[in-house]
Design an enzyme around this catalytic site. Structure first.
Site, PDB file in Angstrom:
ATOM      1  N   ASN A  83     -10.521  -3.085  -6.172  1.00 21.42           N
ATOM      2  CA  ASN A  83      -9.788  -2.173  -7.069  1.00 21.42           C
ATOM      3  C   ASN A  83     -10.469  -1.999  -8.432  1.00 21.42           C
ATOM      4  O   ASN A  83     -10.202  -1.024  -9.137  1.00 21.42           O
ATOM      5  CB  ASN A  83      -8.336  -2.644  -7.283  1.00 21.42           C
ATOM      6  CG  ASN A  83      -7.436  -2.433  -6.091  1.00 21.42           C
ATOM      7  OD1 ASN A  83      -6.421  -3.106  -5.932  1.00 21.42           O
ATOM      8  ND2 ASN A  83      -7.776  -1.490  -5.222  1.00 21.42           N
ATOM      9  N   ASP A  95       0.838  -1.201   0.000  1.00 29.03           N
ATOM     10  CA  ASP A  95       0.000   0.000   0.000  1.00 29.03           C
ATOM     11  C   ASP A  95       0.876   1.256   0.000  1.00 29.03           C
ATOM     12  O   ASP A  95       2.014   1.227   0.478  1.00 29.03           O
ATOM     13  CB  ASP A  95      -0.910  -0.033   1.241  1.00 29.03           C
ATOM     14  CG  ASP A  95      -2.118   0.866   1.068  1.00 29.03           C
ATOM     15  OD1 ASP A  95      -2.350   1.371  -0.050  1.00 29.03           O
ATOM     16  OD2 ASP A  95      -2.829   1.085   2.058  1.00 29.03           O
TER      17      ASP A  95
END
Ligand code: FPP
Length: 251
Positions: A69, A21
């Site tokens: 996503n 991340d």
């Protein structure tokens, strides 16, 4: 003493899972487009895969694209798909040379046909690799995976191939996408958030969790060593008492 020297090479985690991340924030801080953060992130995937293999890690599972996503702006989704293709093309020869075997978990049927084809080709081309397995989670979420396994088991029961009471955790695990892999020993999440985000919920049951505020594009060999050193300072009890664990280690 260097960080590598502080690692007990006999107790390196066999399987490390990473939530990569912070690519977007890394790019934003540099006035770059988010896609450039992902591009730098890909270079880090290359480095960390080799560093992990050098340290003796046998499986590295990376959360490269989650089911959620797909909801990002289309331009970013397209850029990420293009990056997967670029990464596969660029890395396959080196992976073959360095004994890196590719595997993929996730609902790849949702990915563009050419991406699926290239992934499949890389899986076949690297099938002989024995140094490390690089397992990419693509279009993956743990709830999707667990639901899918439950559907499959329900079908087997309906067809009379399996009795409901025969379903135990070994059978359940064998219907998950990770059936061929040991559970992760260590989960690393970069980027400062303290959550699991629908990643390997079944498989992380006994994993040690390690969170760092470092963004993925800044993560390097020292960061990996630090995570492993932290892991090695922990006592894994699997629900037992500390005394039981110490006695078993001596036996
Ligand atoms: C999270 O950062 C990162 C991703 C969603 C993508 C990571 C993908 C790669 C590094 C490429 C992988 C490709 C191959 C072939 C290995 P973020 O965008 O959520 O960052 P933010 O939280 O700072 O916005």
């Amino acid at each position: 003493m260097s960080l590598v020297e502080k690692i007990d090479l006999q107790r390196v985690p066999q399987h490390i899972a990473i939530i990569m991340d912070g690519n977007g924030r890394w790019a934003k801080e540099r006035n770059l487009d988010r896609s450039q953060g992902h591009r730098k992130g890909l270079d880090v995937v290359h480095e960390i895969t080799n560093d992990a293999a050098d340290l003796g890690v046998k499986y590295l599972t990376l959360y490269a694209f989650s089911t959620e996503n797909w909801n990002r702006p289309q331009a970013e989704v397209d850029a990420l798909m293009a990056l997967v293709v670029f990464g596969i093309e660029r890395e396959t020869p080196g992976m073959i040379e360095n004994g890196v075997r590719l595997s993929v978990i996730g609902d790849t049927s949702r990915m563009p046909a050419d991406v699926q084809k290239r992934l499949q080709k890389c899986i076949e081309d690297t099938a002989g690799g024995t140094r490390i397995t690089l397992n990419l989670a693509l279009s993956y979420s743990a709830r999707w995976e667990i639901t899918h396994a439950a559907q499959q088991l329900a079908c087997e029961v309906a067809q009379g191939k399996l009795k409901p009471e025969e379903i135990d955790d070994t059978i359940f695990a064998s219907r998950l996408t990770t059936a061929q892999l040991p559970d992760p020993d260590l989960l690393i999440r970069t980027g400062g958030e303290l959550r699991i985000s629908n990643f390997l919920l079944w498989q992380l049951s006994y994993a040690e969790l390690y969170f760092t505020s470092e963004y993925w594009p800044d993560f390097n060999k020292e960061s990996l060593c630090q995570a492993i050193i932290d892991y090695q300072s922990r006592e894994r009890r699997y629900g037992k008492t500390s005394e039981q664990v110490t006695t078993n280690e001596k036996a």
